[in-house]
Write a protein that holds these residues in place. Structure first.
Motif, short mmCIF file in Angstrom:
data_model
loop_
_atom_site.label_atom_id
_atom_site.label_comp_id
_atom_site.label_asym_id
_atom_site.label_seq_id
_atom_site.Cartn_x
_atom_site.Cartn_y
_atom_site.Cartn_z
N GLU A 132 -7.72 16.83 13.64
CA GLU A 132 -7.58 18.28 13.85
C GLU A 132 -8.46 19.11 12.91
OE1 GLU A 132 -4.02 17.05 11.24
OE2 GLU A 132 -5.13 16.25 12.96
N LEU A 133 -8.91 18.53 11.80
CA LEU A 133 -9.76 19.27 10.86
C LEU A 133 -11.25 19.10 11.16
CD1 LEU A 133 -7.88 18.72 7.46
CD2 LEU A 133 -7.66 20.61 9.09
N GLU A 134 -11.55 18.29 12.15
CA GLU A 134 -12.95 18.13 12.55
C GLU A 134 -13.36 19.35 13.37
OE1 GLU A 134 -16.52 15.94 12.44
OE2 GLU A 134 -14.62 15.64 11.40
N GLU A 135 -14.41 20.01 12.99
CA GLU A 135 -14.81 21.26 13.64
C GLU A 135 -15.95 21.04 14.63
OE1 GLU A 135 -15.73 24.15 10.72
OE2 GLU A 135 -13.71 24.22 9.87
N GLY A 136 -15.89 21.81 15.72
CA GLY A 136 -16.98 21.81 16.70
C GLY A 136 -16.89 20.67 17.68
N MET A 137 -17.27 20.97 18.93
CA MET A 137 -17.23 19.97 19.99
C MET A 137 -18.57 19.29 20.21
SD MET A 137 -14.17 19.72 21.27
CE MET A 137 -14.42 19.03 22.90
N GLU A 138 -19.62 19.78 19.55
CA GLU A 138 -20.95 19.23 19.80
C GLU A 138 -21.00 17.74 19.51
OE1 GLU A 138 -20.32 21.82 17.91
OE2 GLU A 138 -21.25 23.55 18.90
N ARG A 139 -20.42 17.33 18.36
CA ARG A 139 -20.45 15.92 18.00
C ARG A 139 -19.61 15.09 18.97
NH1 ARG A 139 -23.29 11.82 16.77
NH2 ARG A 139 -22.19 10.19 15.64
N GLN A 164 -21.60 14.55 22.09
CA GLN A 164 -22.68 13.60 21.83
C GLN A 164 -22.16 12.17 21.79
OE1 GLN A 164 -24.54 13.94 17.97
NE2 GLN A 164 -26.47 13.11 18.71
N VAL A 165 -21.04 11.96 21.10
CA VAL A 165 -20.46 10.61 21.00
C VAL A 165 -20.10 10.08 22.38
CG1 VAL A 165 -18.45 9.29 20.18
CG2 VAL A 165 -19.64 10.85 18.63
N ILE A 166 -19.42 10.91 23.17
CA ILE A 166 -18.98 10.47 24.50
C ILE A 166 -20.17 10.23 25.43
CG2 ILE A 166 -17.72 11.19 26.57
CD1 ILE A 166 -15.72 12.56 24.69
N GLU A 167 -21.16 11.11 25.38
CA GLU A 167 -22.32 10.96 26.26
C GLU A 167 -23.10 9.68 25.98
OE1 GLU A 167 -23.58 12.65 28.91
OE2 GLU A 167 -21.66 13.69 28.92
N ASN A 168 -23.02 9.19 24.76
CA ASN A 168 -23.76 7.98 24.39
C ASN A 168 -23.02 6.69 24.76
OD1 ASN A 168 -25.97 9.35 23.34
ND2 ASN A 168 -25.13 9.44 21.27
N ILE A 169 -21.78 6.81 25.22
CA ILE A 169 -21.01 5.63 25.59
C ILE A 169 -21.50 5.11 26.94
CG2 ILE A 169 -18.73 4.74 26.21
CD1 ILE A 169 -17.54 6.83 24.31
N GLY A 226 -10.87 19.87 20.59
CA GLY A 226 -10.78 21.29 20.93
C GLY A 226 -10.07 22.09 19.86
N LYS A 227 -9.85 23.35 20.16
CA LYS A 227 -9.30 24.28 19.17
C LYS A 227 -7.78 24.22 19.06
CE LYS A 227 -13.13 27.54 19.81
NZ LYS A 227 -13.51 28.93 20.19
N ARG A 228 -7.15 23.54 19.99
CA ARG A 228 -5.69 23.45 19.97
C ARG A 228 -5.26 22.14 19.33
NH1 ARG A 228 -8.14 25.77 23.42
NH2 ARG A 228 -8.88 23.77 24.24
#
Length: 250
Positions: free
Chosen positions: A172-179, A182-187, A222-224
């Motif tokens: 929950e403390l990880e910010e931003g969805m960009e990473r 990227q991780v999912i797209e590389n799977i 996400g933010k929730r």
């Protein structure tokens, strides 16, 4: 159509000799008669269309009509590492994770886990969760029953994940969805994936750092802030969509 799992030793000479509690379920609960069709999987990927031909003492005898193509399994093996939650939440998590295509489930005790199980209780819980996994696999048409492994410590769970191609730890403390994107797209289909989900209250920062030191990728959902019983299933749903759409396009 009803589906059941059979030990491979029960399949011979074009017939399936279904045994155990499933016999009572077919005969006395579902009240299925001879001549009715069912699906049977040997638990290792082979699925058969069968017809009930007879009931014997302790067995339902099924004629194999044909072998079916099974496309119910995901193109990657996903292991859900689930921090022990309170109450019967784990029952629900196991059931839904199996429906979503998980390959195996590893319960573990984290620092914020409220539930503490001794060896005897842990073994009984594991047996219960394995039975739930079997029922969910039958209901969802899986060709194999995901294994629910014995309860582990967090360190043991990390060690069990060490051979996987990718390990994700939603935090929950990880910010931003960009990473995350990227991780999912590389799977790619065929890779083995682990998902670490904390218990109620989440992971302590020390645990996240410990996971990162073994190569785990912290990601955001996400933010929730999601409950423990929601976070793993959300991640599984995202991966299911990604892998099956990617596999379809290959």
């Amino acid at each position: 159509m009803q589906q059941f799992f059979a030990d491979p030793s029960w399949i011979r000479d074009g017939k399936v000799y279904l045994r155990g509690s499933d016999v009572n379920h077919i005969k006395n609960v579902l009240r299925m008669r001879t001549g009715e069709d069912v699906r049977v999987s040997d638990g290792s990927g082979s699925v058969y269309l069968c017809c009930i031909s007879a009931y014997e003492e302790g067995a339902a005898v099924l004629d194999i009509l044909k072998e079916l193509d099974s496309e119910a399994e995901l193109p990657s093996q996903i292991t859900l590492f689930q921090g022990l939650p309170k109450g019967d939440k784990m029952d629900w998590i196991v059931q839904k994770a199996v429906e979503l295509g998980v390959y195996s489930i590893v319960p573990f005790s984290a620092k914020r886990s409220i539930v503490k199980l001794d060896e005897k209780k842990a073994r009984k819980r594991q047996e219960r969760w394995q039975a739930i996994a079997k029922g969910a696999a039958e209901q969802s048409g899986r060709s194999r029953i995901p294994e629910v492994q014995p309860v582990k410590s967090f360190a043991e769970a990390l060690d069990a994940a060490s051979g996987l191609d990718l390990v994700m730890i939603p935090y929950e403390l990880e910010e931003g969805m960009e990473r995350t994107v990227q991780v999912i797209e590389n799977i790619m289909p065929g890779q083995s994936i682990g998902i670490f989900i904390g218990p109620e209250g989440g992971f302590e920062e020390e645990e996240v750092e410990q996971a990162k030191s073994t190569g785990a990728e912290p990601v955001s959902l996400g933010k929730r802030i999601l409950r423990t019983e929601t976070a793993g299933l959300t991640t599984l749903s995202i991966l299911m969509y990604h892998l099956e759409s990617r596999n379809h396009n290959l």
